[in-house]
Design a protein around this motif. Structure first.
Motif, PDB file in Angstrom:
ATOM      1  N   THR A 181       0.845  -1.200   0.000  1.00 43.93           N
ATOM      2  CA  THR A 181       0.000   0.000   0.000  1.00 43.93           C
ATOM      3  C   THR A 181       0.884   1.255   0.000  1.00 43.93           C
ATOM      4  O   THR A 181       2.082   1.180   0.289  1.00 43.93           O
ATOM      5  CB  THR A 181      -0.888   0.062   1.279  1.00 43.93           C
ATOM      6  OG1 THR A 181      -0.030   0.275   2.401  1.00 43.93           O
ATOM      7  CG2 THR A 181      -1.689  -1.195   1.482  1.00 43.93           C
ATOM      8  N   GLN A 182       0.251   2.379  -0.254  1.00 48.76           N
ATOM      9  CA  GLN A 182       1.005   3.637  -0.219  1.00 48.76           C
ATOM     10  C   GLN A 182       1.413   3.977   1.213  1.00 48.76           C
ATOM     11  O   GLN A 182       2.318   4.772   1.433  1.00 48.76           O
ATOM     12  CB  GLN A 182       0.164   4.755  -0.833  1.00 48.76           C
ATOM     13  CG  GLN A 182      -0.097   4.526  -2.311  1.00 48.76           C
ATOM     14  CD  GLN A 182      -0.765   5.685  -3.013  1.00 48.76           C
ATOM     15  OE1 GLN A 182      -1.317   6.576  -2.379  1.00 48.76           O
ATOM     16  NE2 GLN A 182      -0.731   5.659  -4.347  1.00 48.76           N
ATOM     17  N   THR A 183       0.726   3.337   2.181  1.00 49.26           N
ATOM     18  CA  THR A 183       1.060   3.601   3.579  1.00 49.26           C
ATOM     19  C   THR A 183       2.256   2.768   4.034  1.00 49.26           C
ATOM     20  O   THR A 183       3.107   3.262   4.772  1.00 49.26           O
ATOM     21  CB  THR A 183      -0.167   3.290   4.477  1.00 49.26           C
ATOM     22  OG1 THR A 183      -1.309   3.848   3.859  1.00 49.26           O
ATOM     23  CG2 THR A 183      -0.005   3.800   5.887  1.00 49.26           C
ATOM     24  N   ASN A 184       2.305   1.467   3.584  1.00 50.01           N
ATOM     25  CA  ASN A 184       3.415   0.648   4.091  1.00 50.01           C
ATOM     26  C   ASN A 184       4.636   0.618   3.153  1.00 50.01           C
ATOM     27  O   ASN A 184       5.653   0.022   3.469  1.00 50.01           O
ATOM     28  CB  ASN A 184       2.938  -0.774   4.444  1.00 50.01           C
ATOM     29  CG  ASN A 184       2.402  -1.551   3.232  1.00 50.01           C
ATOM     30  OD1 ASN A 184       2.836  -1.340   2.100  1.00 50.01           O
ATOM     31  ND2 ASN A 184       1.460  -2.444   3.470  1.00 50.01           N
ATOM     32  N   THR A 185       4.534   1.245   1.988  1.00 50.34           N
ATOM     33  CA  THR A 185       5.680   1.241   1.058  1.00 50.34           C
ATOM     34  C   THR A 185       5.896   2.659   0.511  1.00 50.34           C
ATOM     35  O   THR A 185       5.107   3.139  -0.321  1.00 50.34           O
ATOM     36  CB  THR A 185       5.408   0.254  -0.110  1.00 50.34           C
ATOM     37  OG1 THR A 185       5.003  -0.994   0.458  1.00 50.34           O
ATOM     38  CG2 THR A 185       6.631   0.038  -0.968  1.00 50.34           C
ATOM     39  N   ALA A 186       6.937   3.305   0.997  1.00 50.77           N
ATOM     40  CA  ALA A 186       7.133   4.719   0.661  1.00 50.77           C
ATOM     41  C   ALA A 186       7.651   4.905  -0.768  1.00 50.77           C
ATOM     42  O   ALA A 186       8.357   4.033  -1.299  1.00 50.77           O
ATOM     43  CB  ALA A 186       8.133   5.318   1.641  1.00 50.77           C
ATOM     44  N   MET A 187       7.299   6.047  -1.351  1.00 50.04           N
ATOM     45  CA  MET A 187       7.846   6.404  -2.661  1.00 50.04           C
ATOM     46  C   MET A 187       9.372   6.567  -2.506  1.00 50.04           C
ATOM     47  O   MET A 187       9.842   7.112  -1.493  1.00 50.04           O
ATOM     48  CB  MET A 187       7.225   7.711  -3.148  1.00 50.04           C
ATOM     49  CG  MET A 187       7.398   7.878  -4.642  1.00 50.04           C
ATOM     50  SD  MET A 187       6.855   9.472  -5.243  1.00 50.04           S
ATOM     51  CE  MET A 187       5.211   9.656  -4.680  1.00 50.04           C
ATOM     52  N   GLY A 188      10.123   6.048  -3.465  1.00 50.87           N
ATOM     53  CA  GLY A 188      11.582   6.160  -3.407  1.00 50.87           C
ATOM     54  C   GLY A 188      12.230   4.992  -2.674  1.00 50.87           C
ATOM     55  O   GLY A 188      13.449   4.819  -2.744  1.00 50.87           O
ATOM     56  N   SER A 189      11.425   4.178  -1.952  1.00 48.56           N
ATOM     57  CA  SER A 189      12.024   3.033  -1.239  1.00 48.56           C
ATOM     58  C   SER A 189      12.272   1.887  -2.224  1.00 48.56           C
ATOM     59  O   SER A 189      11.847   1.948  -3.386  1.00 48.56           O
ATOM     60  CB  SER A 189      11.094   2.570  -0.114  1.00 48.56           C
ATOM     61  OG  SER A 189       9.884   2.096  -0.675  1.00 48.56           O
ATOM     62  N   ASN A 190      12.964   0.856  -1.737  1.00 45.78           N
ATOM     63  CA  ASN A 190      13.216  -0.323  -2.569  1.00 45.78           C
ATOM     64  C   ASN A 190      12.304  -1.469  -2.148  1.00 45.78           C
ATOM     65  O   ASN A 190      12.109  -1.699  -0.954  1.00 45.78           O
ATOM     66  CB  ASN A 190      14.670  -0.789  -2.405  1.00 45.78           C
ATOM     67  CG  ASN A 190      15.624   0.147  -3.116  1.00 45.78           C
ATOM     68  OD1 ASN A 190      15.274   0.752  -4.146  1.00 45.78           O
ATOM     69  ND2 ASN A 190      16.826   0.295  -2.584  1.00 45.78           N
ATOM     70  N   ILE A 191      11.785  -2.190  -3.131  1.00 45.77           N
ATOM     71  CA  ILE A 191      11.030  -3.416  -2.824  1.00 45.77           C
ATOM     72  C   ILE A 191      11.949  -4.587  -3.162  1.00 45.77           C
ATOM     73  O   ILE A 191      12.486  -4.667  -4.273  1.00 45.77           O
ATOM     74  CB  ILE A 191       9.731  -3.497  -3.659  1.00 45.77           C
ATOM     75  CG1 ILE A 191       8.779  -2.377  -3.256  1.00 45.77           C
ATOM     76  CG2 ILE A 191       9.069  -4.850  -3.504  1.00 45.77           C
ATOM     77  CD1 ILE A 191       7.470  -2.356  -4.021  1.00 45.77           C
ATOM     78  N   THR A 192      12.130  -5.485  -2.192  1.00 43.09           N
ATOM     79  CA  THR A 192      12.968  -6.665  -2.427  1.00 43.09           C
ATOM     80  C   THR A 192      12.068  -7.860  -2.727  1.00 43.09           C
ATOM     81  O   THR A 192      11.182  -8.184  -1.926  1.00 43.09           O
ATOM     82  CB  THR A 192      13.830  -6.962  -1.182  1.00 43.09           C
ATOM     83  OG1 THR A 192      14.509  -5.751  -0.832  1.00 43.09           O
ATOM     84  CG2 THR A 192      14.840  -8.052  -1.443  1.00 43.09           C
ATOM     85  N   TYR A 193      12.295  -8.490  -3.870  1.00 42.93           N
ATOM     86  CA  TYR A 193      11.460  -9.636  -4.276  1.00 42.93           C
ATOM     87  C   TYR A 193      11.643 -10.789  -3.292  1.00 42.93           C
ATOM     88  O   TYR A 193      12.709 -10.910  -2.677  1.00 42.93           O
ATOM     89  CB  TYR A 193      11.827 -10.085  -5.700  1.00 42.93           C
ATOM     90  CG  TYR A 193      11.321  -9.122  -6.757  1.00 42.93           C
ATOM     91  CD1 TYR A 193      11.764  -7.794  -6.795  1.00 42.93           C
ATOM     92  CD2 TYR A 193      10.405  -9.526  -7.719  1.00 42.93           C
ATOM     93  CE1 TYR A 193      11.298  -6.901  -7.747  1.00 42.93           C
ATOM     94  CE2 TYR A 193       9.939  -8.648  -8.687  1.00 42.93           C
ATOM     95  CZ  TYR A 193      10.386  -7.335  -8.696  1.00 42.93           C
ATOM     96  OH  TYR A 193       9.923  -6.466  -9.638  1.00 42.93           O
ATOM     97  N   ASP A 194      10.602 -11.637  -3.166  1.00 42.66           N
ATOM     98  CA  ASP A 194      10.737 -12.706  -2.171  1.00 42.66           C
ATOM     99  C   ASP A 194      11.204 -14.034  -2.750  1.00 42.66           C
ATOM    100  O   ASP A 194      11.713 -14.871  -2.027  1.00 42.66           O
ATOM    101  CB  ASP A 194       9.421 -12.910  -1.403  1.00 42.66           C
ATOM    102  CG  ASP A 194       8.305 -13.416  -2.270  1.00 42.66           C
ATOM    103  OD1 ASP A 194       7.708 -12.602  -3.012  1.00 42.66           O
ATOM    104  OD2 ASP A 194       8.041 -14.634  -2.242  1.00 42.66           O
ATOM    105  N   ALA A 195      11.089 -14.243  -4.064  1.00 39.72           N
ATOM    106  CA  ALA A 195      11.447 -15.564  -4.596  1.00 39.72           C
ATOM    107  C   ALA A 195      12.742 -15.549  -5.412  1.00 39.72           C
ATOM    108  O   ALA A 195      13.201 -16.606  -5.845  1.00 39.72           O
ATOM    109  CB  ALA A 195      10.307 -16.108  -5.442  1.00 39.72           C
TER     110      ALA A 195
END
Ligand code: CDP
Length: 366
Positions: free
Chosen positions: A97-111
């Motif tokens: 969500t926009q609340t738990n994932t900030a703009m500019g942050s990195n998302i790390t894939y799980d698989a």
């Protein structure tokens, strides 16, 4: 004169007696007919019978546990829910969500080893808040895709839950309604469906939109950040929904939640990648007071009569080896045994029809 009166009296009494007996027989017949309809909606057909050759295998042991009466254990449910909530927090974290994932942050894939930066364009595709905040449901049906659901007549019972979760856009249309129902509040969509059934959404997109249409305005959950190949196709699915004005609500599974779920179940012996059904059962355990599982049976024979079953209720595509469904299933059977979830392996009985008896017959029958 007196003799005639006496005879009339006896004839009259006989008539009264015969008509009373007639009415009694009629009432009893009516009561008997209504009784057949007055079962509890969740009452099952006869207990599972195990033919000899089924009894000798693992399946036999599962059925021994299963055939005992199921008693809901509120204490155990609360305990598992609070553990899941503190370690995985699906309520806040299951969905990006926009609340738990900030703009500019990195998302790390799980698989796989991969990272993506949250650009403003990607951020725009996230829902604002988790749809599960401040929500608990009394009853939930989690519908696995096992062939055991074919000819189960469980559709009505599945749909009677307050919240219904389905897996991988499995069909719910007319040919399946009786066995699996139609109500859907959340449905997952794995990438292989999008890639192989809907041509990666690179060609005609209407068949995909039509399939989504059968789930109404339910949440459609994509594992967008599990493998790199999932991301572009999930975004295409979201843009397709927007372009066609479909009421479906696409959301992305949070890889952080997937990782915490994997850790949670690893300590309980589930070492392989979790199946979609196990992930959804875990989420339901956080969201629902009573979790009912249908279509979970990773064996090729039916528990009642050992007849051959397809892997899915709608096709016979085999399970992927990345999952360990029988090991997961053992865990679910244990939970069933402890009164934490309710597994359904038997056929369901239809809900009672409204009785049309007049009120005095209701009184008589009770
Ligand atoms: O994507 P995945 O292979 O996990 O799932 P699927 O084959 O589309 O089925 C959905 C879920 O139903 C699975 O993840 C399992 O949890 C459950 N299932 C089962 O218990 N027994 C089967 N024979 C097939 C599916």
């Amino acid at each position: 004169m007196r003799g005639r009166r006496l005879r009339n009296f006896w004839i009259f009494s006989l008539l009264v007696l015969v008509s009373a007996a007639g009415w009694f027989a009629l009432y009893s017949l009516a009561c008997y007919r209504t009784e057949g309809n007055s079962q509890s909606p969740l009452k099952k057909t006869a207990p599972v019978q195990t033919p000899q050759y089924c009894r000798e295998k693992t399946v036999g042991n599962i059925l021994k546990v299963y055939s005992q009466d199921w008693i809901k254990q509120k204490g155990y449910i609360t305990l598992l829910r609070s553990e899941l909530n503190s370690k995985c927090n699906g309520v806040d974290k299951a969905i990006v969500t926009q609340t738990n994932t900030a703009m500019g942050s990195n998302i790390t894939y799980d698989a796989e080893k991969r990272i993506v930066k949250v650009t403003p364009k990607l951020f725009d595709t996230f829902v604002k808040d988790s749809p599960f905040i401040n929500k608990t449901f009394k009853t939930c049906s989690v519908v696995g895709n096992g062939g055991i659901l074919a000819n189960s007549s469980c559709g009505e019972e599945i749909d009677s839950a307050q919240f219904v979760i389905r897996c991988n856009l499995a069909p719910v249309g007319s040919g399946y309604r009786r066995d699996v129902g139609t109500k859907t509040n959340l449905v997952t969509s794995n990438p292989s469906i999008l890639l192989y059934k809907f041509g990666s959404l690179m060609e005609l997109r209407r068949p995909f939109v039509e399939r989504l249409g059968t789930f109404g305005d339910s949440l459609v959950l994509f594992p967008t950040f599990s493998y790199g190949q999932n991301t572009a196709v999930s975004l295409r699915a979201l843009y397709t929904v927007q372009d066609f004005g479909s009421p479906a609500r696409p959301v992305f599974m949070n890889p952080e939640y997937m990782r915490s779920l994997a850790r949670f179940w690893k300590t309980r012996g589930l070492k392989k990648r979790l199946s979609t059904g196990m992930m959804m059962a875990s989420l339901a355990l956080e969201l629902c007071d009573e979790v009912h599982l249908y279509g979970f049976w990773p064996y090729p024979q039916h528990p009642r009569d050992c007849r051959s079953l397809n892997n899915h209720y709608y096709d016979d595509m085999k399970a992927k080896s990345v999952h360990a469904m029988p090991v997961e299933f053992d865990q679910l059977v244990q939970f069933h045994n402890q009164g934490v979830v309710r597994l359904h392996l038997e056929e369901c009985t239809p809900r009672p029809k409204q009785s049309h008896l007049p009120f005095f017959l209701h009184w008589w029958c009770s």
